[in-house]
Structures are given as C-alpha cells and as structure tokens.
Motif scaffolding. Structure first.
Motif, short mmCIF file in Angstrom:
data_model
loop_
_atom_site.label_atom_id
_atom_site.label_comp_id
_atom_site.label_asym_id
_atom_site.label_seq_id
_atom_site.Cartn_x
_atom_site.Cartn_y
_atom_site.Cartn_z
N ALA A 132 0.77 -1.07 -0.05
CA ALA A 132 0.24 -0.12 -0.14
C ALA A 132 0.87 1.38 0.04
O ALA A 132 2.06 1.28 0.44
CB ALA A 132 -0.94 0.10 1.33
N PHE A 133 0.32 2.34 -0.77
CA PHE A 133 0.94 3.60 -0.72
C PHE A 133 0.06 4.56 -0.50
O PHE A 133 -0.99 5.05 -1.42
CB PHE A 133 1.78 3.79 -2.15
N LEU A 134 0.21 5.35 0.54
CA LEU A 134 -1.08 6.50 1.12
C LEU A 134 -0.34 7.57 1.28
O LEU A 134 0.52 7.65 2.15
CB LEU A 134 -1.69 5.70 2.39
N SER A 135 -0.73 8.72 0.68
CA SER A 135 -0.03 10.02 0.94
C SER A 135 -1.50 10.86 1.68
O SER A 135 -2.29 10.21 1.91
CB SER A 135 0.08 10.57 -0.58
N LEU A 136 -1.23 12.18 1.64
CA LEU A 136 -2.11 12.91 2.45
C LEU A 136 -3.41 13.18 1.87
O LEU A 136 -4.51 12.82 2.36
CB LEU A 136 -1.42 14.19 2.77
N LYS A 137 -3.45 13.58 0.63
CA LYS A 137 -4.52 14.33 -0.05
C LYS A 137 -4.62 14.34 -1.59
O LYS A 137 -3.48 14.26 -2.10
CB LYS A 137 -4.88 15.74 0.42
N ILE A 150 3.26 -1.29 4.01
CA ILE A 150 2.45 0.09 3.78
C ILE A 150 3.54 1.27 3.89
O ILE A 150 4.37 1.40 4.79
CB ILE A 150 1.64 0.08 5.09
N VAL A 151 3.37 2.05 2.78
CA VAL A 151 4.29 3.20 2.63
C VAL A 151 3.43 4.45 2.94
O VAL A 151 2.26 4.81 2.29
CB VAL A 151 4.88 3.27 1.23
N ALA A 152 3.92 5.16 3.96
CA ALA A 152 3.16 6.46 4.45
C ALA A 152 3.99 7.69 4.12
O ALA A 152 5.31 7.81 4.34
CB ALA A 152 2.99 6.28 5.99
N VAL A 153 3.22 8.43 3.33
CA VAL A 153 3.88 9.62 2.73
C VAL A 153 3.29 10.82 3.47
O VAL A 153 2.42 11.37 2.92
CB VAL A 153 3.81 9.71 1.23
N ALA A 169 1.23 8.97 8.03
CA ALA A 169 1.86 7.93 9.19
C ALA A 169 1.22 8.08 10.41
O ALA A 169 0.83 6.73 10.84
CB ALA A 169 3.47 8.48 9.33
N ASP A 170 0.68 9.19 10.90
CA ASP A 170 0.00 9.15 12.22
C ASP A 170 -1.35 8.18 12.13
O ASP A 170 -1.69 7.45 12.92
CB ASP A 170 -0.45 10.54 12.54
#
Length: 345
Positions: A42-47, A141-144, A149-150
């Motif tokens: 998974a790759f999740l960024s802010l908006k 999971i990659v948090a950008v 991340a929080d």
C-alpha cells in the motif's frame, strides 16, 4: 469491500464535501476499487492534488488503473515520478499497489483548510482505511507525510522499529512494525522531497526498504512490463540466473520447483518466501546469504542457523538478521531453512 460499498462511499463523500464547505473534488483510491482487497503493498499520501485536465474530479476510485501510471504524461505533480520510481525499486507493478490518500478532498494546500475541514477529512480517512489496512496479507504500507503516518500507525497499532537518516539534512525515514509482522515505512512528502531522484538518499532507501519491500510476495512478470521491472520482480531471466555463482543457481532452481516457495529479485537482493512469509535470501552485492529475524522468531529461534555458521547482524536499531558468506553458505542456507520450516526441498 464490494462494489455497493463504492457507490455508498461516493454518496457519503459528496455529502461530506458539501457539509465541510469544500468544492474542488474528491478521491480516496488511486486505482481500481478491487485493490482494497488484493494489493500486498500500500502507498498512502495525504490528499488528492490538482487533477490533470479532463480528470473526473469526483471519483472515489480510478477504474482505469493506477492513477499515477495512467496520468504520468498529463499530470504536473512531482509525486507521480516518485511513486513510479518506488514501485520499480520494490519490484511491483503500479496497478498492483493499493494506492490512495488518507483524506479524500482536493485542496491546493493542506494548510489552506480549516481545523474543522482537516478533522472531518481525517475522520473519514480513519473510517475508510480501517478495514483495508487490517488485512494480514498487506505486508508493506508506505506512508507519505506525517499525517498519513499518524493515521496508519493509529489504525494498525504499529510500533517504532528504526530511524534512518535520509541523506538530506535532518530528514529521516522511519520504519514501524505491526504485532503480526507487517512493515510500515514513513517517508517525507515526495512532492517536496524527491528522495527517489536523489543519489545521496539511495543508501537510506535501500536500508528502509531492503527488508520491508521483501515482505510483499514477489510480483509475477507478464508481457508488457519493462525488462528491468521484470528482472527485479522474479528470477525468470536467463541473464539474472547466469550472473549468480553455480551454487546459488542450483539453490534457486530447486526453489522454483517447490510449491511452498516463491523467489523474487530486488535491486540488490534475491528474496525467498516460504508460504507467503519472507525467509531471507541472497544479497547479490555482498554475496551473503541471510535469514530474516521474523522468520527466525516464527520458526523456533536461531539455533539451526548458528550451528551452520550464520552470525547475527545488527545494522540499525531494530534491523536484525542472520547471515553467512563464502564457500558452502548456499547449502547451509538450504539446510537451515529445511530444518526450521520442516519442509524438505
């Protein structure tokens, strides 16, 4: 999450967008809705950022494929190239990555939103991603961004594992681990900090993803992908096999014939999985065989390795593995793994 959920979320987000006095559009999943149930990375960024010309501004998901890949020639967003470079580093195809954002509403800048709008968007993100991020087969999971991340750490209950200098001022890459062994890597926002294009950050990225990336089952190559991507995704290339010593080639030939094992190639490592769990593999640069601490913990401890000359390595806080190099190391790797797994090759 079935298709009816997609339509329900579309209506829900449209109503929330109006309630929060937002109007620039919405999006949660940067790929097909089905990736919520199938992606192993998974790759999740802010908006959502500014959409390219002609894009659907209110699509909950992108049924055309991965948005970054589909829009690579029409978007001006720098995160697109960074995401595509990361998928190549990890040895996965963009369309196979569960890609999205933790807050669904478009805005020129996060700082432009009011506290009420931010809180409302983050609440929706926590509700939406709780199910997909709980999947045990989602291995990386990659948090950008800090906000992403929080949210991910809150939902998964992950704990800090290590902190690695990014090779860029005071920036750090952070690794976390869930109680069931899934890896989380927190990156700074790639639109501003283009780490994948920076030579000085390559070692940090290799360390951050060297073990974490290999937790995901290796991709199965198919026609239409780039030769380099196929090479680092699976050992199906005669050239890749020919570059390894004979002893190593024999090991991987044997592994290919076993239904219990899968083999994939990253930029520096040949990675072995046993029934979906990472075992370890071969560091091609160092020509060193290694076994992951998670496999060791799950299969009775390090005694079978230590009896065969493997030594523990602690290269960073929380980053531990057992390794051996030199003559006989390949056969020692096989013997130790057979003993630990209970499955003969």
């Amino acid at each position: 999450m079935i298709e009816t959920d997609r339509e329900a979320w579309r209506r829900r987000l449209a109503a929330e967008e109006q309630r929060l006095n937002l109007s620039q559009g919405l999006k949660f999943v940067y790929g097909p809705w089905s990736t919520l149930d199938t992606g192993h990375v998974a790759f999740l960024s802010l908006k959502p950022g500014t959409a390219p010309p002609g894009a659907d501004l209110r699509a909950v998901s992108d049924e055309r494929g991965n948005s970054y890949e589909v829009e690579r020639t029409t978007t001006g967003s720098p995160i697109t190239g960074q995401f595509l470079a990361l998928t190549e580093l990890l040895g996965v195809r963009p369309r196979e990555v569960l890609t999205g954002v933790v807050t669904p509403f478009r805005a020129v800048a996060w700082g432009n939103l009011t506290v009420r709008q931010k809180d409302g968007a983050l609440a929706l993100g926590r509700e939406f991603w709780a199910g997909p991020l709980a999947r045990p087969d989602l291995r990386l999971i990659v948090a950008v961004s800090q906000e992403a991340a929080d949210l991910i750490i809150t939902l998964t209950g992950a704990t800090a594992e290590s902190e690695i200098s990014a090779g860029w001022g005071h920036l750090c890459l952070r690794r976390y681990r869930t109680c069931d062994g899934r890896a989380i890597v927190h990156l700074p926002h790639l639109s501003r900090f283009r780490l994948l294009s920076r030579a000085a950050s390559r070692d940090a990225l290799a360390l951050a993803f060297g073990e974490a990336a290999a937790e995901a089952p290796p991709a199965v190559p198919s026609t239409g992908t780039s030769p380099r991507l196929d090479l680092i995704s699976a050992l199906d290339s005669a050239d890749a096999l020919a570059s390894l010593p004979l002893e190593a080639r024999r090991v991987f030939d044997t592994l290919f014939g076993s239904p219990d094992y899968a083999v994939g190639v990253l930029t520096q490592q040949v990675v072995v999985h046993f029934r979906g769990q990472k075992v370890g593999g071969l560091n091609r640069r160092l020509m060193e065989w290694y076994v992951s601490k998670l496999f060791v913990a799950a299969h009775g401890g390090p005694a079978p390795l230590e009896r065969r000359g493997f030594q523990v390595r602690d290269v960073a806080k929380g980053h531990r593995y057992w390794a051996r190099k030199g003559a006989g190391s390949a056969s020692a790797f096989v013997a130790a793994v057979e003993e630990m797994s209970g499955v003969k090759l």
